[in-house]
Scaffold this motif. Structure first.
Motif, PDB file in Angstrom:
ATOM      1  N   GLY A  15      91.624  34.162 139.941  1.00  0.00           N
ATOM      2  CA  GLY A  15      92.331  32.547 141.204  1.00  0.00           C
ATOM      3  C   GLY A  15      92.353  34.598 142.164  1.00  0.00           C
ATOM      4  N   GLU A  16      93.432  34.660 143.101  1.00  0.00           N
ATOM      5  CA  GLU A  16      93.113  35.475 144.301  1.00  0.00           C
ATOM      6  C   GLU A  16      94.110  37.218 144.022  1.00  0.00           C
ATOM      7  OE1 GLU A  16      94.436  34.524 148.137  1.00  0.00           O
ATOM      8  OE2 GLU A  16      92.307  33.426 148.579  1.00  0.00           O
ATOM      9  N   ASP A  17      94.191  36.803 143.263  1.00  0.00           N
ATOM     10  CA  ASP A  17      96.114  37.520 142.571  1.00  0.00           C
ATOM     11  C   ASP A  17      95.698  37.870 141.159  1.00  0.00           C
ATOM     12  OD1 ASP A  17      96.695  37.657 145.787  1.00  0.00           O
ATOM     13  OD2 ASP A  17      98.182  36.021 145.019  1.00  0.00           O
ATOM     14  N   SER A  18      95.102  37.610 140.101  1.00  0.00           N
ATOM     15  CA  SER A  18      95.317  37.446 139.422  1.00  0.00           C
ATOM     16  C   SER A  18      93.891  37.749 138.481  1.00  0.00           C
ATOM     17  CB  SER A  18      95.674  36.757 138.537  1.00  0.00           C
ATOM     18  OG  SER A  18      96.283  36.629 137.055  1.00  0.00           O
ATOM     19  N   ALA A  19      93.977  38.527 137.593  1.00  0.00           N
ATOM     20  CA  ALA A  19      92.014  38.886 137.169  1.00  0.00           C
ATOM     21  C   ALA A  19      92.907  38.892 135.114  1.00  0.00           C
ATOM     22  CB  ALA A  19      91.840  40.048 137.488  1.00  0.00           C
ATOM     23  N   THR A  20      91.534  39.536 134.342  1.00  0.00           N
ATOM     24  CA  THR A  20      91.663  39.917 133.145  1.00  0.00           C
ATOM     25  C   THR A  20      90.481  40.844 133.202  1.00  0.00           C
ATOM     26  OG1 THR A  20      89.904  37.947 132.420  1.00  0.00           O
ATOM     27  CG2 THR A  20      92.353  37.942 131.869  1.00  0.00           C
ATOM     28  N   LEU A  21      90.441  41.182 131.957  1.00  0.00           N
ATOM     29  CA  LEU A  21      89.683  42.725 132.215  1.00  0.00           C
ATOM     30  C   LEU A  21      90.106  43.586 130.132  1.00  0.00           C
ATOM     31  CD1 LEU A  21      88.222  45.508 132.807  1.00  0.00           C
ATOM     32  CD2 LEU A  21      90.395  46.488 133.462  1.00  0.00           C
ATOM     33  N   THR A  22      88.274  43.602 129.961  1.00  0.00           N
ATOM     34  CA  THR A  22      88.534  43.887 128.654  1.00  0.00           C
ATOM     35  C   THR A  22      87.640  45.203 128.984  1.00  0.00           C
ATOM     36  OG1 THR A  22      86.948  42.341 128.944  1.00  0.00           O
ATOM     37  CG2 THR A  22      88.154  41.376 127.626  1.00  0.00           C
ATOM     38  N   PHE A  23      87.723  45.883 127.796  1.00  0.00           N
ATOM     39  CA  PHE A  23      87.003  46.775 127.773  1.00  0.00           C
ATOM     40  C   PHE A  23      87.642  48.033 126.483  1.00  0.00           C
ATOM     41  CE2 PHE A  23      91.280  48.576 129.562  1.00  0.00           C
ATOM     42  CZ  PHE A  23      91.162  49.312 128.983  1.00  0.00           C
ATOM     43  N   CYS A  24      85.953  48.616 126.070  1.00  0.00           N
ATOM     44  CA  CYS A  24      86.713  49.094 124.777  1.00  0.00           C
ATOM     45  C   CYS A  24      86.644  51.074 125.826  1.00  0.00           C
ATOM     46  CB  CYS A  24      84.842  49.551 124.548  1.00  0.00           C
ATOM     47  SG  CYS A  24      83.795  48.170 123.866  1.00  0.00           S
ATOM     48  N   ALA A  25      87.383  51.657 124.423  1.00  0.00           N
ATOM     49  CA  ALA A  25      87.436  52.783 124.172  1.00  0.00           C
ATOM     50  C   ALA A  25      87.237  53.600 123.402  1.00  0.00           C
ATOM     51  CB  ALA A  25      89.072  53.225 124.300  1.00  0.00           C
ATOM     52  N   ASP A  26      86.390  54.929 123.667  1.00  0.00           N
ATOM     53  CA  ASP A  26      85.863  55.795 122.378  1.00  0.00           C
ATOM     54  C   ASP A  26      86.902  56.872 122.426  1.00  0.00           C
ATOM     55  OD1 ASP A  26      84.986  57.788 121.220  1.00  0.00           O
ATOM     56  OD2 ASP A  26      83.676  57.877 121.979  1.00  0.00           O
ATOM     57  N   GLU A  27      87.876  57.215 121.133  1.00  0.00           N
ATOM     58  CA  GLU A  27      88.664  58.166 121.209  1.00  0.00           C
ATOM     59  C   GLU A  27      88.122  58.925 120.208  1.00  0.00           C
ATOM     60  OE1 GLU A  27      92.280  55.642 119.972  1.00  0.00           O
ATOM     61  OE2 GLU A  27      92.618  54.638 122.256  1.00  0.00           O
ATOM     62  N   SER A  28      87.066  58.834 119.918  1.00  0.00           N
ATOM     63  CA  SER A  28      86.618  60.263 118.526  1.00  0.00           C
ATOM     64  C   SER A  28      86.729  61.443 118.798  1.00  0.00           C
ATOM     65  CB  SER A  28      85.090  59.275 118.356  1.00  0.00           C
ATOM     66  OG  SER A  28      84.733  60.174 119.305  1.00  0.00           O
ATOM     67  N   LYS A  29      86.664  61.744 120.337  1.00  0.00           N
ATOM     68  CA  LYS A  29      86.945  63.149 120.594  1.00  0.00           C
ATOM     69  C   LYS A  29      88.647  63.458 121.125  1.00  0.00           C
ATOM     70  CE  LYS A  29      81.945  63.890 121.414  1.00  0.00           C
ATOM     71  NZ  LYS A  29      81.480  64.286 123.028  1.00  0.00           N
TER      72      LYS A  29
END
Length: 213
Positions: free
Chosen positions: A147-161
């Motif tokens: 919709g206009e005011d909502s969204a989902t976001l998936t993402f990965c994180a590399d925390e090896s350092k």
């Protein structure tokens, strides 16, 4: 930091960049959509990319660097969401490292359960007398509009350092790189009355298969 690193053990925090910076904030509920991400182009880093009217300026210590990939999709709405999410992650780290002691940016880019989770995560570092140092990379960032005011976001994180550091002694608690150095984040963002895409829900899955190198 959801971040990110493993949790605090007595005086030290293991691999902690996130919340960010690297960290792991985990509220009871979160966005459930998890599409495969696209991202490519890298945008960076320790200094705030923009400080448009009303937005807090976020600064991180020189020994902490965050990189966000895939910040330009060609869709202005999705790009705005990716930018505000990146600022959200940086805001958590600013609160942890002490460059935003009052947590103004934290409250600006978070709301609801995500804000509570972020505040709790920051508090754990404070109680442990720890901060964070090193690098974190965020990639496979995929926005799905709801919709206009909502969204989902998936993402990965590399925390090896990314590592925790004792505030008093400056001792860095380095940990070996394992599958748990890579984290999948699943978030929901809602646009507020000022046009800011605030993170309202966030969960993390440490060691997720889709984030492994």
């Amino acid at each position: 930091m959801n971040r990110r690193p493993a949790l605090l053990t007595t005086i030290a925090v293991t691999t902690a960049l996130t919340l960010t910076a690297c960290g792991s904030e985990e509220p009871d509920t979160a966005a459930k959509d998890s599409d495969k991400a696209k991202g490519t182009k890298a945008s960076a880093s320790s200094s705030s990319p923009s400080t448009s009217a009303g937005r807090p300026k976020i600064e991180l210590p020189a020994d902490l660097n965050l990189t966000f990939e895939g910040g330009e999709t060609g869709d202005p709405v999705k790009d705005a969401i990716l930018t505000d999410n990146a600022e959200r992650m940086r805001a958590v780290d600013a609160a942890i490292t002490g460059t935003d002691l009052e947590g103004k940016a934290l409250a600006f880019y978070n709301t609801g359960k995500a804000l509570k989770a972020a505040q709790d995560w920051v508090a754990q570092f404070e109680e442990a007398g720890a901060t964070i140092t090193g690098e974190a990379r965020y990639y496979e960032r995929e926005v799905t509009l709801k919709g206009e005011d909502s969204a989902t976001l998936t993402f990965c994180a590399d925390e090896s350092k990314g590592f925790s550091k004792d505030k008093k002694t400056n001792e860095i608690h380095k940990t070996p790189v394992t599958k748990n150095s890579y984290v999948l984040y699943n978030t929901r963002l809602d646009k507020n009355a000022d046009g800011v895409w605030q993170t309202s829900q966030i969960i993390s899955n440490r060691g997720a298969a889709q984030c492994q190198p």
